[in-house]
Design a protein around this motif. Structure first.
Motif, PDB file in Angstrom:
ATOM      1  N   UNK A 143       1.106   4.651   9.452  1.00  0.00           N
ATOM      2  CA  UNK A 143       0.292   4.725   7.950  1.00  0.00           C
ATOM      3  C   UNK A 143      -0.334   6.247   8.023  1.00  0.00           C
ATOM      4  N   UNK A 144       0.424   6.915   7.196  1.00  0.00           N
ATOM      5  CA  UNK A 144      -0.150   8.330   6.729  1.00  0.00           C
ATOM      6  C   UNK A 144      -1.040   7.766   5.508  1.00  0.00           C
ATOM      7  N   UNK A 145      -2.232   8.309   5.255  1.00  0.00           N
ATOM      8  CA  UNK A 145      -3.712   8.403   4.964  1.00  0.00           C
ATOM      9  C   UNK A 145      -4.412   9.292   4.351  1.00  0.00           C
ATOM     10  N   UNK A 146      -4.633   9.444   3.258  1.00  0.00           N
ATOM     11  CA  UNK A 146      -5.994  10.524   3.179  1.00  0.00           C
ATOM     12  C   UNK A 146      -7.626  10.287   3.677  1.00  0.00           C
ATOM     13  N   UNK A 147      -7.843  11.658   4.772  1.00  0.00           N
ATOM     14  CA  UNK A 147      -8.927  11.595   4.780  1.00  0.00           C
ATOM     15  C   UNK A 147      -9.884  12.435   4.236  1.00  0.00           C
ATOM     16  N   UNK A 148     -10.723  12.178   3.990  1.00  0.00           N
ATOM     17  CA  UNK A 148     -11.812  12.588   2.507  1.00  0.00           C
ATOM     18  C   UNK A 148     -13.075  12.612   3.803  1.00  0.00           C
ATOM     19  N   UNK A 167       1.445  -1.364   0.071  1.00  0.00           N
ATOM     20  CA  UNK A 167       0.138  -0.116   0.480  1.00  0.00           C
ATOM     21  C   UNK A 167       0.860   1.056  -0.108  1.00  0.00           C
ATOM     22  N   UNK A 168       0.057   2.636  -0.251  1.00  0.00           N
ATOM     23  CA  UNK A 168       1.467   3.582  -0.720  1.00  0.00           C
ATOM     24  C   UNK A 168       0.712   4.510   0.988  1.00  0.00           C
ATOM     25  N   UNK A 169       2.394   4.652   1.032  1.00  0.00           N
ATOM     26  CA  UNK A 169       1.981   5.513   2.379  1.00  0.00           C
ATOM     27  C   UNK A 169       1.491   7.171   1.965  1.00  0.00           C
ATOM     28  N   UNK A 170       1.878   7.415   0.577  1.00  0.00           N
ATOM     29  CA  UNK A 170       1.508   8.810   0.509  1.00  0.00           C
ATOM     30  C   UNK A 170       1.312   8.844  -1.488  1.00  0.00           C
ATOM     31  N   UNK A 171       0.553   9.086  -1.544  1.00  0.00           N
ATOM     32  CA  UNK A 171      -0.852   9.082  -2.510  1.00  0.00           C
ATOM     33  C   UNK A 171      -0.349   9.736  -3.882  1.00  0.00           C
ATOM     34  N   UNK A 172      -0.010  11.016  -3.416  1.00  0.00           N
ATOM     35  CA  UNK A 172       0.139  12.263  -4.621  1.00  0.00           C
ATOM     36  C   UNK A 172       1.458  12.688  -4.722  1.00  0.00           C
ATOM     37  N   UNK A 173       2.253  13.212  -5.334  1.00  0.00           N
ATOM     38  CA  UNK A 173       3.228  14.170  -5.344  1.00  0.00           C
ATOM     39  C   UNK A 173       2.702  15.159  -4.340  1.00  0.00           C
ATOM     40  N   UNK A 187      -7.842  16.317   4.311  1.00  0.00           N
ATOM     41  CA  UNK A 187      -6.549  16.243   5.494  1.00  0.00           C
ATOM     42  C   UNK A 187      -5.826  14.829   4.657  1.00  0.00           C
ATOM     43  N   UNK A 188      -4.934  15.259   5.188  1.00  0.00           N
ATOM     44  CA  UNK A 188      -3.666  13.736   5.174  1.00  0.00           C
ATOM     45  C   UNK A 188      -3.253  13.880   6.607  1.00  0.00           C
ATOM     46  N   UNK A 189      -2.968  12.495   7.374  1.00  0.00           N
ATOM     47  CA  UNK A 189      -3.106  12.724   8.144  1.00  0.00           C
ATOM     48  C   UNK A 189      -1.411  11.589   8.698  1.00  0.00           C
ATOM     49  N   UNK A 190      -1.101  11.607   9.503  1.00  0.00           N
ATOM     50  CA  UNK A 190      -0.009  10.795   9.524  1.00  0.00           C
ATOM     51  C   UNK A 190      -0.780   9.502  11.103  1.00  0.00           C
ATOM     52  N   UNK A 191      -1.498   8.958  10.961  1.00  0.00           N
ATOM     53  CA  UNK A 191      -1.795   8.076  12.088  1.00  0.00           C
ATOM     54  C   UNK A 191      -0.741   7.337  12.785  1.00  0.00           C
ATOM     55  N   UNK A 192      -0.973   6.636  13.714  1.00  0.00           N
ATOM     56  CA  UNK A 192      -0.535   4.989  14.596  1.00  0.00           C
ATOM     57  C   UNK A 192      -1.481   4.507  15.146  1.00  0.00           C
ATOM     58  N   UNK A 193      -1.147   3.055  14.883  1.00  0.00           N
ATOM     59  CA  UNK A 193      -2.291   2.593  15.093  1.00  0.00           C
ATOM     60  C   UNK A 193      -1.905   1.098  14.235  1.00  0.00           C
ATOM     61  N   UNK A 194      -3.197  -0.171  14.396  1.00  0.00           N
ATOM     62  CA  UNK A 194      -2.623  -1.436  14.428  1.00  0.00           C
ATOM     63  C   UNK A 194      -4.159  -2.101  13.421  1.00  0.00           C
ATOM     64  N   UNK A 195      -3.978  -3.044  12.585  1.00  0.00           N
ATOM     65  CA  UNK A 195      -4.800  -3.690  11.573  1.00  0.00           C
ATOM     66  C   UNK A 195      -5.510  -4.142  12.914  1.00  0.00           C
ATOM     67  N   UNK A 196      -6.850  -3.209  11.972  1.00  0.00           N
ATOM     68  CA  UNK A 196      -8.127  -4.261  12.684  1.00  0.00           C
ATOM     69  C   UNK A 196      -8.557  -5.852  12.993  1.00  0.00           C
ATOM     70  N   UNK A 197      -8.130  -6.000  11.506  1.00  0.00           N
ATOM     71  CA  UNK A 197      -7.584  -7.681  12.126  1.00  0.00           C
ATOM     72  C   UNK A 197      -6.682  -8.027  13.492  1.00  0.00           C
ATOM     73  N   UNK A 198      -6.419  -7.884  13.504  1.00  0.00           N
ATOM     74  CA  UNK A 198      -5.527  -8.145  14.686  1.00  0.00           C
ATOM     75  C   UNK A 198      -6.333  -7.834  15.933  1.00  0.00           C
TER      76      UNK A 198
END
Ligand code: MTE
Length: 305
Positions: free
Chosen positions: A120-125, A48-54, A132-143
């Protein structure tokens, strides 16, 4: 990107409190962010892309923590940061219930001892057409799903925000039916991009962002990313979700970011990135099409909006 000391100081109370993110992890995360901007990451075999657009850059800590939607603290964008001081997210536990082998009320500290915090750096729409673009810390829900150990009859998961009207002034008014609930289909919940977040910018989550633990599903409109979760319920049928219960013609259960399906009151074709002047084109699945489109391959996304 450095965190300015002026941004950190007001939050020193939190930082000095009992920490959920260990100091070393938090430091590594804040120092590591700049290296991750253009990188990509392997996770469970999914690239997965940590960062999507230039053109993307991180929103500031200030922006992410003062422009919020969290109706439990009021309807205005600055209400959550201004009116959440009385909310106490420590200690915290989550009730795991429904169609699972291990129903239990589990302390957050216990959960954190069983998972590895990742950034995980994700965009939030947001459905309101800002992002926004937010640098989260967390863990996969699957865990956490692994810990619950669902029965094969569990096809969906419902999440519930804590109900504490004495600490959450918005819950004293009937703005929405409380508690706020949300849901995901099991395969969406298990997707490696879906995380439970406990921090951002290397700090534990502030109340306005959903302390101490909230969902982040980056390819869906922001309202799916439910905050301050206290119950996770495994169910057979598609569960209720607050906004689709409140206004079903405006908000569907799936609520995937989709620039081809407009909201009745506004276009979803473009968005305003907080901190930017020029509008951006909204990307299908918020730019995560490659990773998630297969989940919906046989579905009419106009019908299942
Ligand atoms: N969760 C709860 N419990 N209550 C809310 O009002 N708002 C949602 C979502 N989660 C909301 C919630 C909406 S509309 C958005 S856009 C995101 O939270 C905003 O997250 P942020 O304030 O951390 O950016």
């Amino acid at each position: 990107m450095k965190i300015l000391s002026s941004e950190i100081t007001p939050y020193s109370i939190y930082i000095n409190r009992r920490k959920f993110i260990k100091g070393s992890v938090a430091t590594a995360v804040s120092l590591g962010i700049s290296n991750k901007l253009e990188g990509s990451h392997k996770d469970n075999g999914l690239k997965y892309k940590q960062f999507l657009d230039d053109g993307d850059k991180l929103n500031t800590f200030e922006e992410i923590t003062t422009y919020n939607n969290f109706y439990e603290f009021g309807m205005g964008k600055t209400d959550p940061s201004k009116h959440s001081d009385n909310f106490n997210p420590h200690p915290w536990s989550i009730k795991l219930e429904g169609l699972i082998n291990n129903p239990q009320t589990i302390d957050l500290e216990k959960i954190l001892s069983l998972v590895t915090i990742e950034d995980r750096i994700y965009r939030l729409r947001c459905v309101e057409a800002w992002s926004m673009v937010i640098p989260w810390q967390g863990f996969p829900l699957s865990k956490l799903i692994d810990i619950a150990d669902p029965l094969s009859s569990a096809k969906f998961i419902q999440f519930e925000t804590v109900f504490r009207p004495e600490e959450m002034p918005g819950q004293r008014r009937r703005i929405l039916p409380w508690p706020y609930v949300e849901g995901l289909r099991m395969d969406e919940a298990l997707h490696p991009l879906t995380i439970l977040s406990t921090g951002l910018y290397g700090h534990e989550l502030l109340n306005q962002n959903g302390a101490p633990i909230r969902l982040v599903v980056p390819w869906k409109y922001g309202f799916k990313s439910i905050k301050s979760i206290s119950v996770i319920r495994f169910v057979e049928k598609q569960p209720g979700a607050t906004w689709s219960i409140t206004a079903p013609s405006e908000y569907g259960f799936y609520s995937n970011v989709n620039n081809l399906v407009n909201h009745p009151r506004w276009s979803q074709n473009t968005e305003r990135r907080i901190g930017e002047f020029k509008r951006r084109k909204t990307l299908m699945f918020n730019g995560y099409e490659e990773e998630v489109a297969h989940l919906y391959k046989d579905m009419d996304l106009r019908k299942f909006y």
